[in-house]
Design an enzyme around this catalytic site. Structure first.
Site, PDB file in Angstrom:
ATOM      1  CE  LYS A 276      -3.866  -2.394   1.986  1.00  0.00           C
ATOM      2  NZ  LYS A 276      -3.200  -3.592   2.423  1.00  0.00           N
TER       3      LYS A 276
HETATM    4  O1  LIG Z   1      -9.139  -3.380   1.860  1.00  0.00           O
HETATM    5  C1  LIG Z   1      -8.300  -4.218   2.187  1.00  0.00           C
HETATM    6  C2  LIG Z   1      -6.829  -4.047   1.621  1.00  0.00           C
HETATM    7  C3  LIG Z   1      -6.039  -5.231   2.150  1.00  0.00           C
HETATM    8  N1  LIG Z   1      -6.218  -6.006   2.975  1.00  0.00           N
HETATM    9  C4  LIG Z   1      -5.318  -6.729   3.245  1.00  0.00           C
HETATM   10  O2  LIG Z   1      -5.710  -8.193   3.049  1.00  0.00           O
HETATM   11  C5  LIG Z   1      -5.469  -9.261   4.081  1.00  0.00           C
HETATM   12  C6  LIG Z   1      -6.703  -9.918   4.690  1.00  0.00           C
HETATM   13  O3  LIG Z   1      -6.380 -10.841   5.512  1.00  0.00           O
HETATM   14  P1  LIG Z   1      -7.374 -11.833   5.996  1.00  0.00           P
HETATM   15  O4  LIG Z   1      -6.581 -12.680   7.024  1.00  0.00           O
HETATM   16  O5  LIG Z   1      -7.876 -12.779   4.950  1.00  0.00           O
HETATM   17  O6  LIG Z   1      -8.638 -11.070   6.714  1.00  0.00           O
HETATM   18  C7  LIG Z   1      -4.866  -8.440   4.788  1.00  0.00           C
HETATM   19  O7  LIG Z   1      -3.250  -8.533   4.842  1.00  0.00           O
HETATM   20  C8  LIG Z   1      -5.020  -6.916   4.772  1.00  0.00           C
HETATM   21  O8  LIG Z   1      -4.002  -6.186   5.144  1.00  0.00           O
HETATM   22  C9  LIG Z   1      -7.766  -6.118   3.486  1.00  0.00           C
HETATM   23  O9  LIG Z   1      -7.936  -6.941   4.356  1.00  0.00           O
HETATM   24  N2  LIG Z   1      -8.672  -5.493   2.926  1.00  0.00           N
END
Ligand SMILES: O=c1ccn([C@@H]2O[C@H](COP(=O)(O)O)[C@@H](O)[C@H]2O)c(=O)[nH]1
Length: 297
Positions: A104
């Site tokens: 990001k």
């Molecule tokens: O809008 C967003 C952008 C990035 N993320 C990232 O994706 C993963 C989600 O992890 P889970 O364990 O599947 O919930 C994490 O790295 C976030 O920083 C997001 O969730 N939402």
């Protein structure tokens, strides 16, 4: 050279699914065979993250098209974490996976160029990710360097459009000139995508759209025909297969669905804890990945 999104479309076709496995190592949630004896070692946490992520990659490489390391967990450890991250990226690519680096990033154009040069591009930079997540809020001139570097290096971007978190709407849902802010961002990303559309019909600038907002997923799919979606929020954040269905185009392409904790820490999920537990954590990763593939199919 085909850009990232064309490579991703080919990888989704080859594997037959659109699962993205998120590599978000957290010390407290690692299985004990990975952490034991490393608690007090100087680089113990970074070594554990490297072994764990490579262990996940060994399991998922034959199954899915893409992985998404979350930079924050590696950066948190300092230089040893960053070295581990570089090795994880390389290891995943060696095993045929595409790598979306979730960093990001962004800044004014001249600084954005350094982020883009440093983080993107196989075999060129020390990081060499195939794709990077970026923030749009510094405007089009901040995205241009990423698009240019990505074009030169056959890489890609995912721009934050409608994030999965509950508080994202505070700014993203604001209305300006009769449109939500996320729709303004979507128009900008779609323009960049249309200008760079490759063989797959999709451009190198993708959009992050959360699984937790199915209505907006449908709205944005219709508004962004050249834009591939990265959809986080499946599993632990509550998104399910029916919620992400609108992310796909009529040919079943156009999106990858990320699941981090629900896959990599599957050994602790109640449906797998008894059967596999910490000892057989990789078998839990395999079972959770195959279940998600089935749910999306
Ligand atoms: O809008 C967003 C952008 C990035 N993320 C990232 O994706 C993963 C989600 O992890 P889970 O364990 O599947 O919930 C994490 O790295 C976030 O920083 C997001 O969730 N939402």
């Amino acid at each position: 050279m085909p850009h990232f999104t064309d490579q991703l479309a080919a990888a989704v076709r080859r594997t037959g699914n659109a699962v993205c496995v998120g590599l978000d190592p957290r010390w407290e949630q690692l299985p004990w065979p990975i952490t034991t004896g490393r608690e007090n070692e100087p680089n113990g946490h970074a070594d554990a993250y490297l072994d764990f992520c490579c262990g996940v990659i060994d399991v998922v490489a034959p199954l899915v098209p893409v992985v998404k390391p979350q930079m924050a967990f590696f950066e948190e450890l300092g230089p040893s974490g960053m070295t581990a991250l570089a090795e994880v990226i390389r290891y995943a690519q060696e095993r045929g996976l595409l790598v979306i680096l979730d960093g990001k990033r962004n800044d004014i154009g001249s600084t954005a160029e350094a982020y883009a040069r440093g983080l993107l591009g196989r075999g060129v930079s020390p990081w060499g990710a195939d794709c990077l997540t970026v923030s749009p809020y510094l405007g089009e001139d901040s995205l241009t360097p990423f698009v240019e570097v990505a074009r030169d290096r056959g890489a890609g971007l995912f721009v934050l459009v409608k994030t999965s978190n509950p508080g994202g709407g505070l700014l993203q849902d604001l209305v300006a000139n009769e449109q939500t802010v996320y729709r303004h961002v979507a128009s900008l990303v779609e323009k960049l995508s249309a200008e760079t559309a490759g063989e797959s019909g999709y451009g190198l600038a993708g959009a992050v759209v959360g699984a937790t907002y199915p209505e907006q997923l449908a709205e944005l799919r219709a508004a962004m025909p050249h834009t591939w979606f990265l959809v986080p929020g499946f599993g632990s954040q509550g998104g399910a297969a029916k919620d992400v269905a609108p992310a796909f185009d009529s040919g079943g392409l156009g999106a990858v669905i990320n699941n981090s904790r629900g896959i990599i820490f599957a050994h602790a999920r109640k449906e797998y804890a008894e059967q596999f537990g910490d000892q057989h954590w990789q078998r839990a990763v395999e079972a959770a990945t195959k279940l998600m593939i089935e749910q999306l199919s």
